[in-house]
Design an enzyme around this catalytic site. Structure first.
Site, PDB file in Angstrom:
ATOM      1  N   LEU A  76       6.091  -5.097   5.180  1.00  8.25           N
ATOM      2  CA  LEU A  76       6.111  -3.900   6.034  1.00  8.25           C
ATOM      3  C   LEU A  76       6.378  -4.212   7.503  1.00  8.25           C
ATOM      4  O   LEU A  76       5.866  -3.551   8.408  1.00  8.25           O
ATOM      5  CB  LEU A  76       4.803  -3.109   5.856  1.00  8.25           C
ATOM      6  CG  LEU A  76       4.643  -2.501   4.450  1.00  8.25           C
ATOM      7  CD1 LEU A  76       3.186  -2.159   4.167  1.00  8.25           C
ATOM      8  CD2 LEU A  76       5.521  -1.274   4.261  1.00  8.25           C
ATOM      9  N   CYS A 133       0.018   1.004  -0.008  1.00  9.39           N
ATOM     10  CA  CYS A 133      -0.374  -0.018   0.946  1.00  9.39           C
ATOM     11  C   CYS A 133      -1.792  -0.451   0.658  1.00  9.39           C
ATOM     12  O   CYS A 133      -2.599   0.332   0.190  1.00  9.39           O
ATOM     13  CB  CYS A 133      -0.333   0.541   2.367  1.00  9.39           C
ATOM     14  SG  CYS A 133       1.259   1.173   2.808  1.00  9.39           S
ATOM     15  N   GLY A 220      15.749  -1.652  -7.587  1.00  8.16           N
ATOM     16  CA  GLY A 220      17.074  -1.815  -8.183  1.00  8.16           C
ATOM     17  C   GLY A 220      17.146  -1.235  -9.589  1.00  8.16           C
ATOM     18  O   GLY A 220      16.156  -0.716 -10.112  1.00  8.16           O
ATOM     19  N   GLY A 268      18.158   3.178  -2.309  1.00  2.62           N
ATOM     20  CA  GLY A 268      17.729   2.023  -1.520  1.00  2.62           C
ATOM     21  C   GLY A 268      18.578   0.802  -1.760  1.00  2.62           C
ATOM     22  O   GLY A 268      19.609   0.588  -1.120  1.00  2.62           O
TER      23      GLY A 268
HETATM   24  C1  LIG Z   1      13.656  -4.519   1.218  1.00  2.00           C
HETATM   25  C2  LIG Z   1      12.893  -3.266   0.915  1.00  2.00           C
HETATM   26  C3  LIG Z   1      11.998  -2.738   1.866  1.00  2.00           C
HETATM   27  C4  LIG Z   1      11.279  -1.576   1.607  1.00  2.00           C
HETATM   28  N1  LIG Z   1      10.434  -1.065   2.564  1.00  2.00           N
HETATM   29  C5  LIG Z   1       9.766   0.098   2.333  1.00  2.00           C
HETATM   30  C6  LIG Z   1       8.941   0.706   3.341  1.00  2.00           C
HETATM   31  O1  LIG Z   1       8.819   0.211   4.476  1.00  2.00           O
HETATM   32  N2  LIG Z   1       8.273   1.853   3.028  1.00  2.00           N
HETATM   33  C7  LIG Z   1       8.399   2.453   1.805  1.00  2.00           C
HETATM   34  O2  LIG Z   1       7.798   3.502   1.582  1.00  2.00           O
HETATM   35  N3  LIG Z   1       9.191   1.924   0.843  1.00  2.00           N
HETATM   36  C8  LIG Z   1       9.874   0.768   1.071  1.00  2.00           C
HETATM   37  N4  LIG Z   1      10.696   0.238   0.081  1.00  2.00           N
HETATM   38  C9  LIG Z   1      10.812   0.915  -1.216  1.00  2.00           C
HETATM   39  C10 LIG Z   1      12.071   1.791  -1.290  1.00  2.00           C
HETATM   40  O3  LIG Z   1      12.018   2.836  -0.335  1.00  2.00           O
HETATM   41  C11 LIG Z   1      12.241   2.395  -2.695  1.00  2.00           C
HETATM   42  O4  LIG Z   1      11.106   3.192  -3.001  1.00  2.00           O
HETATM   43  C12 LIG Z   1      12.396   1.338  -3.779  1.00  2.00           C
HETATM   44  O5  LIG Z   1      13.146   0.265  -3.309  1.00  2.00           O
HETATM   45  C13 LIG Z   1      13.039   1.868  -5.056  1.00  2.00           C
HETATM   46  O6  LIG Z   1      14.338   2.360  -4.812  1.00  2.00           O
HETATM   47  P1  LIG Z   1      15.704   1.494  -5.076  1.00  2.00           P
HETATM   48  O7  LIG Z   1      15.594   0.919  -6.449  1.00  2.00           O
HETATM   49  O8  LIG Z   1      16.819   2.483  -4.911  1.00  2.00           O
HETATM   50  O9  LIG Z   1      15.714   0.447  -4.025  1.00  2.00           O
HETATM   51  C14 LIG Z   1      11.430  -0.927   0.349  1.00  2.00           C
HETATM   52  C15 LIG Z   1      12.320  -1.463  -0.596  1.00  2.00           C
HETATM   53  C16 LIG Z   1      13.062  -2.605  -0.337  1.00  2.00           C
HETATM   54  C17 LIG Z   1      14.005  -3.142  -1.373  1.00  2.00           C
END
Ligand SMILES: Cc1cc2nc3c(=O)[nH]c(=O)nc-3n(C[C@H](O)[C@H](O)[C@H](O)COP(=O)(O)O)c2cc1C
Ligand SMILES: Cc1cc2nc3c(=O)[nH]c(=O)nc-3n(C[C@H](O)[C@H](O)[C@H](O)COP(=O)(O)OP(=O)(O)OC[C@H]3O[C@@H](n4cnc5c(N)ncnc54)[C@H](O)[C@@H]3O)c2cc1C
Ligand code: FES
Lengths: 306, 278
Positions: A76, A133, A220, A268
């Protein structure tokens, strides 16, 4: 023959030009994809999670690729609310789209402080509460696993802001329907899900974890079927809008979430691989609607035939 | 605890970047696990620079999912329509194995040019430039060698595990620079690490550019700093995005007011040895 599709969706008090948004932590503070495309084409721009104090995050290595997915343990990392308000908010004025600030804290007090300080900031349209968190007071167990704690937090943050409040659910909740209902009943305007799934990978030869933090979050395409299932279950449990997240790579993936009950989606990890994927997904959804004779994307929301 | 105004610098894009398709013109095995890949972008990308890298992805594939960072070796042609360039790579896993199977006409995703690059202007005042390479770390040193050859005293110290790891030496030989080879098994050049002869090469007015495994970079840094030279080091970290949004490629960097996590893909990959917290 349909010649024009209404892609706009409504979530609580705002209307979004289309249902495709960035996901927190994968899109920086809103401007970083500017070399590739204008972020204003998005229905909503979701920003990196912000906390009261600046956080440097975890040591290296922070990421590891797994089959059709990746584990991240960024910790974070963020600039903290002061720098966020001073440096990151002003450029958002230029983005003609809805801006969703993602917030988190180590205890409930910190969540409330951030919500209060963001409440008067015009550039921010929505607060998204990241409850995946560690709760310092409860020995580091996630806020997001216990519906009572999550409900309490939602109610307190609700009092701190008049902005639309989304609660982003953790996939670690033992019963996602119960969790969704708890935050709805505590005043959430919408629910977004899922956050990344707690996961681990091991370097067998060295007997060492692949990320320094040992455990990270899986994101992913590997997580998509789990995310679609959770969106479906959450949508059945509540009547507030749902924002679906998890493994979306294509328009067809996004449509799965919408049909399962999501009013919008966040993308994401896919943006790391193809920064233009957001444009492709918006165009793909529109094309699907044209092909299927659907005039309004809202017809598809929760349209699953079970 | 609160950050300084330096953080506003963090997200600003220093160089423009683009995401395009790149066609494989040629993919040639050099020796053993080492390959030379020539790519031609389908659309123009911003001007390449010394020490830049690109992120290469496999369109339509979910495994491997993420793009792979690859350093710029040679720019062959840059025009308003496309960029033709070379990458040198070594097969070590899933992604690079897949790359080794590419043939003419195959298409990759390509994001670039990325990173901060070598600080070439800092070399102007040096009378001697020492390039230190470990294995495939040789490729990003080619453009600096080419630009400096004939203008300055340039020495390349190049090391690898064995003779098979010393690739592309012919290209450097053509530049007429001084070359010293090292192998750990003694199969070519002097036996030992590439850093063995470094201290003796350093003059009062030397500059150093190094690329290779982290252990080598650290040894280069220790030796150079002892001689009062702060070397430029190009780092290799696992990356997801390559353009500064995932925060996955962190390295601890000392600054005036404290230690900060910086991004190898954005504030790097080139850092000064003296600022790295090992
Ligand atoms: C590198 C990275 C950092 C992330 N940081 C946060 C964050 O700061 N706060 C949050 O709520 N989710 C965070 N996520 C979660 C994403 O917002 C999302 O919920 C998750 O990656 C699933 O979506 P995706 O498969 O399209 O990546 C993060 C994900 C990744 C990969
Ligand atoms: C800026 C930059 C420029 C680069 N330029 C080049 C280049 O020009 N040519 C080249 O051949 N390589 C280069 N690399 C390294 C290259 O990106 C990795 O070797 C590649 O991503 C490995 O992919 P893979 O799928 O084959 O290996 P994987 O299957 O992902 O991994 C195989 C094994 O290698 C280890 N590994 C993987 N990636 C790394 C890494 N980045 N650092 C240390 N260990 C690792 C893994 O732990 C595993 O044991 C560069 C890296 C960076 C950051
Ligand atoms: S690789 Fe994503 S920030 Fe560096």
């Amino acid at each position: 023959m349909v010649s024009k599709v209404d892609l706009s969706v409504k979530i609580a008090n705002h209307t979004y030009k289309n249902p495709v948004m960035s996901a927190s932590g994968t899109f920086g503070y809103g401007t970083e994809f500017g070399d590739f495309f204008n972020p204003a084409i998005l229905g909503g721009v979701v920003l990196k999670g912000v906390s009261v104090a600046r956080v440097e995050g975890n040591p290296s290595p922070r990421i590891y690729e797994t089959t059709a997915g990746m584990i991240n343990a960024i910790g974070l990392q963020n600039v903290g609310i002061d720098i966020f308000l001073k440096d990151k908010v002003p450029p958002l004025k230029k983005i003609d789209s809805k801006i969703i600030a993602n917030i988190w804290g180590r205890d409930i007090k910190e969540y409330i402080e951030i919500a209060e300080r963001m409440d008067s900031i015009q550039e921010l349209d929505v607060l998204e509460l990241n409850i995946s968190c560690p709760n310092i007071k409860k020995g580091g167990i996630e806020f997001g696993v216990d519906p009572v704690v999550a409900g309490e937090m939602t109610a307190l943050v609700r009092k701190a802001t008049g902005k639309d409040l989304w609660v982003k659910l953790s996939p670690s909740a033992s019963n996602i329907g119960v969790m969704a209902k708890a935050v709805q009943d505590s005043g959430a305007d919408a629910i977004s899900l899922i956050n990344s799934i707690p996961a681990m990978a091991i370097d067998v030869k060295r007997r060492k974890p692949r990320v320094a933090n040992v455990i990270g979050g899986l994101s992913g395409p590997a997580i998509k079927p789990i995310a679609v299932r959770m969106v479906y279950q959450a949508a059945k449990a509540v009547n507030i809008p749902i924002v679906g997240i998890g493994g979306i790579m294509t328009a067809m993936d996004a449509l799965e979430f919408i049909i399962a009950g999501a009013s919008a989606v966040q993308v994401g990890t896919a943006g790391f691989i193809n920064p233009h994927v957001f444009e492709d997904i918006i165009e793909g959804i529109e094309q699907f609607c044209l092909d299927e004779g659907i005039e309004d994307i809202k017809e598809l929301i929760g349209s699953i035939r079970v | 605890m609160f950050a300084t105004n330096k953080d506003s610098v963090i997200i600003q894009s220093m160089n423009k970047i683009e995401s395009v398709k790149a066609h494989v013109n040629e993919n040639r095995q050099i020796k053993d696990n080492y390959y030379l890949l020539e790519l031609e972008t389908e659309a123009p990308i911003p001007k390449m620079f010394p020490g830049a890298f690109v992120m290469l992805s496999f369109p339509g594939r979910l495994d491997p999912l993420l793009p792979r960072p690859m350093g710029l070796f040679q720019v062959l042609e840059e025009s308003g329509k496309s960029c033709r360039f070379n990458i040198g790579y070594v097969v070590i896993g899933k992604g690079t194995r897949l790359m080794s199977e590419l043939t003419k006409g195959n298409v990759l995703g390509c994001v670039g040019p990325l990173g901060n690059g070598w600080k070439m202007d800092l070399l102007n005042s040096a009378e001697k430039v020492i390039l230190v390479a470990g294995g495939i770390g040789i490729t990003p040193l080619y453009i600096p060698a080419m630009e400096l050859a004939g203008k300055k005293d340039v020495t390349l110290l190049f090391g690898g595990a064995g003779a098979n790891d010393l690739v592309f030496t012919d290209k450097f030989e053509k530049l007429g620079i001084d070359i010293k080879l090292y192998t750990e098994d003694g199969s070519q050049g002097s036996k030992g690490f590439v850093t063995k002869g470094l201290a003796d090469e350093i003059t009062d007015n030397s500059a150093i550019l190094a690329c290779g495994p982290e252990g080598m970079l650290r040894a280069v840094s220790d030796i150079a700093l002892q001689k009062g030279i702060d070397p430029q080091l190009s780092f290799d970290k696992r990356m997801a995005c390559g353009f500064g949004v995932c925060l996955g490629c962190n390295i601890a960097i000392k600054e005036e007011d404290g230690v900060y996590q910086r991004r190898v893909c954005k504030e790097g990959p080139v850092f000064f040895g003296g600022e790295v917290v090992w």
